[in-house]
Write a protein that holds these residues in place. Structure first.
Motif, PDB file in Angstrom:
ATOM      1  N   CYS A   1      13.531  54.305  42.039  1.00  0.00           N
ATOM      2  CA  CYS A   1      13.454  53.399  40.891  1.00  0.00           C
ATOM      3  C   CYS A   1      12.802  52.083  41.297  1.00  0.00           C
TER       4      CYS A   1
ATOM      5  N   PRO B   1      21.210  46.047  35.088  1.00  0.00           N
ATOM      6  CA  PRO B   1      20.266  45.841  33.984  1.00  0.00           C
ATOM      7  C   PRO B   1      19.029  45.098  34.496  1.00  0.00           C
ATOM      8  N   ALA B   2      17.895  45.447  33.950  1.00  0.00           N
ATOM      9  CA  ALA B   2      16.644  44.814  34.383  1.00  0.00           C
ATOM     10  C   ALA B   2      16.606  43.363  33.913  1.00  0.00           C
TER      11      ALA B   2
ATOM     12  N   ARG C   1      11.376  46.072  33.437  1.00  0.00           N
ATOM     13  CA  ARG C   1      12.052  47.325  33.089  1.00  0.00           C
ATOM     14  C   ARG C   1      12.065  48.222  34.317  1.00  0.00           C
ATOM     15  N   TRP C   2      13.006  49.159  34.338  1.00  0.00           N
ATOM     16  CA  TRP C   2      13.106  50.111  35.437  1.00  0.00           C
ATOM     17  C   TRP C   2      12.238  51.328  35.161  1.00  0.00           C
TER      18      TRP C   2
ATOM     19  N   LYS D   1      15.018  39.890  32.366  1.00  0.00           N
ATOM     20  CA  LYS D   1      14.186  39.696  31.177  1.00  0.00           C
ATOM     21  C   LYS D   1      12.713  39.807  31.549  1.00  0.00           C
TER      22      LYS D   1
ATOM     23  N   LEU E   1      11.230  48.159  39.680  1.00  0.00           N
ATOM     24  CA  LEU E   1      11.114  47.192  38.586  1.00  0.00           C
ATOM     25  C   LEU E   1       9.636  46.935  38.319  1.00  0.00           C
TER      26      LEU E   1
ATOM     27  N   SER F   1       7.470  44.527  31.784  1.00  0.00           N
ATOM     28  CA  SER F   1       7.573  45.307  30.553  1.00  0.00           C
ATOM     29  C   SER F   1       6.325  45.190  29.674  1.00  0.00           C
TER      30      SER F   1
END
Length: 52
Positions: A44, A10-11, A16-17, A13, A46, A49
């Protein structure tokens, strides 16, 4: 030959991926790498966001 699955954690906080098939090589060569040529479905990364 089957492509390797992208099983990511999971990314964190605020991140986002983002996954894409092609990625540009760093530098001035202008080359692009195809994930399929390396046996992967996608590359992929990061990224922030942009939300609170």
């Amino acid at each position: 030959m089957a492509k390797k699955k992208i099983n990511s954690k999971p990314a964190p906080k605020g991140m986002r991926w983002v996954c894409c098939r092609f990625r540009k090589v760093r530098g001035t060569s202008g080359k692009k790498l195809d994930a399929h040529e390396y046996g992967y479905e996608a590359w992929c990364f990061l990224v922030p966001s942009g939300g609170p």
